[in-house]
Design a protein around this motif. Structure first.
Motif, PDB file in Angstrom:
ATOM      1  N   ILE A   1      -4.082  13.046   4.895  1.00 19.15           N
ATOM      2  CA  ILE A   1      -3.864  11.595   5.563  1.00 19.15           C
ATOM      3  C   ILE A   1      -4.043  11.700   7.066  1.00 19.15           C
ATOM      4  O   ILE A   1      -3.314  12.222   7.718  1.00 19.15           O
ATOM      5  CB  ILE A   1      -2.577  11.164   5.071  1.00 19.15           C
TER       6      ILE A   1
ATOM      7  N   PRO B   1      -0.729   4.696   7.762  1.00 22.23           N
ATOM      8  CA  PRO B   1      -1.570   3.558   7.392  1.00 22.23           C
ATOM      9  C   PRO B   1      -1.404   2.416   8.298  1.00 22.23           C
ATOM     10  O   PRO B   1      -0.055   2.340   8.621  1.00 22.23           O
ATOM     11  CB  PRO B   1      -0.696   3.740   6.160  1.00 22.23           C
TER      12      PRO B   1
ATOM     13  N   THR C   1      -2.530  -0.572   7.142  1.00 24.53           N
ATOM     14  CA  THR C   1      -2.558  -1.843   5.814  1.00 24.53           C
ATOM     15  C   THR C   1      -1.770  -1.272   4.579  1.00 24.53           C
ATOM     16  O   THR C   1      -1.671   0.039   4.426  1.00 24.53           O
ATOM     17  CB  THR C   1      -3.792  -2.277   5.317  1.00 24.53           C
TER      18      THR C   1
ATOM     19  N   ASP D   1      -3.055  -1.409   1.596  1.00 26.39           N
ATOM     20  CA  ASP D   1      -4.293  -0.750   0.813  1.00 26.39           C
ATOM     21  C   ASP D   1      -4.140   0.931   1.411  1.00 26.39           C
ATOM     22  O   ASP D   1      -4.274   1.747   0.669  1.00 26.39           O
ATOM     23  CB  ASP D   1      -5.550  -1.225   1.126  1.00 26.39           C
ATOM     24  N   GLU D   2      -4.105   1.177   2.605  1.00 25.98           N
ATOM     25  CA  GLU D   2      -4.100   2.285   3.167  1.00 25.98           C
ATOM     26  C   GLU D   2      -2.647   2.958   3.015  1.00 25.98           C
ATOM     27  O   GLU D   2      -2.867   4.247   2.622  1.00 25.98           O
ATOM     28  CB  GLU D   2      -4.122   2.471   4.812  1.00 25.98           C
TER      29      GLU D   2
ATOM     30  N   ASN E   1      -1.116   2.500   0.051  1.00 30.11           N
ATOM     31  CA  ASN E   1      -1.259   3.016  -1.305  1.00 30.11           C
ATOM     32  C   ASN E   1      -2.121   4.117  -1.729  1.00 30.11           C
ATOM     33  O   ASN E   1      -1.898   5.133  -2.305  1.00 30.11           O
ATOM     34  CB  ASN E   1      -1.996   1.769  -2.207  1.00 30.11           C
ATOM     35  N   ASP E   2      -3.204   4.393  -0.786  1.00 36.89           N
ATOM     36  CA  ASP E   2      -4.063   5.672  -0.805  1.00 36.89           C
ATOM     37  C   ASP E   2      -3.406   6.859  -0.332  1.00 36.89           C
ATOM     38  O   ASP E   2      -3.318   7.905  -0.924  1.00 36.89           O
ATOM     39  CB  ASP E   2      -5.162   5.201   0.340  1.00 36.89           C
ATOM     40  N   ALA E   3      -2.457   6.552   0.699  1.00 36.73           N
ATOM     41  CA  ALA E   3      -1.614   7.856   1.263  1.00 36.73           C
ATOM     42  C   ALA E   3      -0.633   8.229  -0.010  1.00 36.73           C
ATOM     43  O   ALA E   3      -0.366   9.310  -0.120  1.00 36.73           O
ATOM     44  CB  ALA E   3      -0.798   7.253   2.332  1.00 36.73           C
TER      45      ALA E   3
ATOM     46  N   THR F   1      -1.428   7.941  -3.102  1.00 41.40           N
ATOM     47  CA  THR F   1      -2.064   8.749  -4.160  1.00 41.40           C
ATOM     48  C   THR F   1      -2.379  10.233  -3.678  1.00 41.40           C
ATOM     49  O   THR F   1      -2.470  11.035  -4.243  1.00 41.40           O
ATOM     50  CB  THR F   1      -3.400   8.075  -4.428  1.00 41.40           C
ATOM     51  N   LYS F   2      -2.631  10.351  -2.438  1.00 33.51           N
ATOM     52  CA  LYS F   2      -2.948  11.763  -1.640  1.00 33.51           C
ATOM     53  C   LYS F   2      -1.553  12.539  -1.647  1.00 33.51           C
ATOM     54  O   LYS F   2      -1.810  13.770  -2.095  1.00 33.51           O
ATOM     55  CB  LYS F   2      -3.412  11.653  -0.540  1.00 33.51           C
TER      56      LYS F   2
ATOM     57  N   THR G   1       3.278   1.331  -8.801  1.00 34.95           N
ATOM     58  CA  THR G   1       2.582   2.486  -8.591  1.00 34.95           C
ATOM     59  C   THR G   1       3.078   3.828  -8.522  1.00 34.95           C
ATOM     60  O   THR G   1       2.669   4.914  -8.201  1.00 34.95           O
ATOM     61  CB  THR G   1       1.736   2.397  -7.023  1.00 34.95           C
TER      62      THR G   1
END
Length: 436
Positions: free
Chosen positions: A173, A177, A179, A181-182, A184-186, A188-189, A252
């Protein structure tokens, strides 16, 4: 406490430097006593605060009490540190109802302090604290009711996400983040490297409820939040959307196992203990969190090296101001019949010298002018900058709406976390409580 009440104040601050850089004895008179009448006779003040864990915050308050006693030998201060949830929801309401409250105690302002004033529990300190009010600035308004001062803040700042920089780096990462969306991406990672993305202390309810508060801050316009805070009106669909967005986020699976029973900030197994000891990568919490992290970490050097902070991310296309923040502070008030020395001690707590010492503990941001140099921790400096640049700061919703609505709201929000609530039931609970 079951007190019928109307809606409360909101915190819409033009974030000035003044905001951030910042048993009972006898005699319930509001007028300031003559200086010659103070400190003549032995007085014992009882003081309840929420620095219940061993650490810099608790140690500092002990020093403050001893220093005040050294300056005024006739005043003895008996301290009791009580965990926030227990103090706010159980011990203090019971003590106030019993007519045997502590002389000086934690006061969160907003709707809660209005309830306490309407019940005639607090000392009006307006005339005695004019100089302190002028030095602190607009933050004092949260502890006012109908233009009168009933308490003073010693800490003020916004909430955000505390994170472990090392775990972020391990997960690839690149930056905090900005946003959802960012974010949520973090999440996941972090899952991909078997790290708990976010710790939450749903067992204490309020840490989980703050996620809903932030979704409401993003879903609702400033005008809607103001109306809700002033009138306890929750008809706007944005309050339902806040619950819908929260449920989507919970689905999530960003939190640790058994988060519904995890305490907020008690020990290494609590939510902030998971963050403090590198077992979780993030935690949503206020500026005071560094102090509580210090008390539960097993490796202070690692904590100081890797801990960071960033504002709650924005949600694309939301009606709320993306640069708005949730915030508030801690303060103290004096019981109505507390001796005059109680007000003098409160004034001492918010004096620039004592405030600077408080800032140096790293447990929160001071409010008094002249104390800003005490802020040394990089994460706290980040919070100070973010609070100053926030376009709008909404007072914690359970505090803004008062304890009757706030407690019902928090219970209904936690039910969503537990899987047996719904976005609609949160709003229904708030409306029902407002009618009481």
């Amino acid at each position: 406490m079951a007190i019928k009440r109307r809606a409360t104040t909101f915190l819409a601050l033009s974030m000035t430097t003044a905001l951030l850089v910042a048993g009972c004895g006898g005699g319930g008179e509001d007028e300031a006593p003559a200086e010659s009448e103070l400190y003549k006779n032995p007085v014992t003040l009882t003081w309840w605060h929420n620095a219940s864990q061993d650490g810099p915050g608790k140690t500092y308050w002990e020093k403050v009490a001893k220093d005040f006693n050294a300056l005024h030998p006739t005043v003895t201060i008996e301290i009791e540190g009580i965990e926030t949830n227990q103090l706010q929801r159980t011990r203090l309401p019971a003590a106030l109802l019993s007519n045997d409250p502590p002389d000086i105690f934690q006061a969160w302002g907003g709707g809660e302090i209005r309830e306490q004033v309407e019940a005639d529990y607090l000392k009006d300190i307006t005339e005695q604290v004019k100089d302190e009010v002028a030095n602190i600035g607009s933050a004092v308004e949260i502890w006012q009711v109908d233009g009168k001062q009933y308490g003073l803040p010693y800490r003020m700042g916004i909430e955000g996400i505390w994170y472990n920089k090392d775990l972020f780096q391990q997960a690839g990462i690149a930056a905090p983040p900005t946003t959802f969306d960012e974010l949520n991406d973090a999440v996941t990672k972090l899952k991909a490297i078997n790290v708990i993305p976010i710790a939450v202390g749903a067992g204490d309810k309020w840490p989980a409820a703050h996620w809903w508060y932030n979704f409401a801050l993003r879903a609702c316009s400033v005008d809607t939040l103001r109306k809700a805070s002033l009138e306890n009106v929750f008809d706007d669909q944005c309050f339902v959307k806040a619950g819908q967005d929260l449920k989507t986020f919970i689905d999530t699976k960003p939190f640790q196992p058994n988060f519904i029973a995890t305490p907020g900030q008690n020990d290494p197994t609590s939510a902030n203990g998971l963050l403090a000891n590198g077992k979780a990568a993030m935690e949503l919490m206020g500026d005071w969190n560094k102090g509580t992290l210090d008390t539960v970490t097993e490796d202070q050097e690692a904590l100081n090296k890797f801990i960071g902070w960033f504002p709650v991310p924005a949600i694309a296309g939301s009606a709320g101001d993306p640069k708005a923040a949730l915030g508030g502070g801690d303060g103290f008030a004096c019981a109505k019949n507390a001796p005059a020395e109680c007000v003098e001690f409160l004034k001492y707590i918010v004096s620039p010298e004592v405030q600077k010492g408080y800032a140096e503990t790293g447990t929160g941001l001071p409010v008094a002018k002249g104390a800003e140099d005490g802020v040394k921790d990089p994460a706290l400096k980040s919070i100070l900058e973010a609070t100053t640049s926030a376009t709008y700061v909404q007072l914690w919703l359970d505090t803004a709406f008062g304890s009757t609505v706030g407690n019902a709201m928090n219970d209904a929000i936690v039910a969503i976390f537990a899987g047996n609530g719904s976005p609609e039931k949160v709003v229904e609970a708030m409306k029902a409580a407002a009618r009481k």
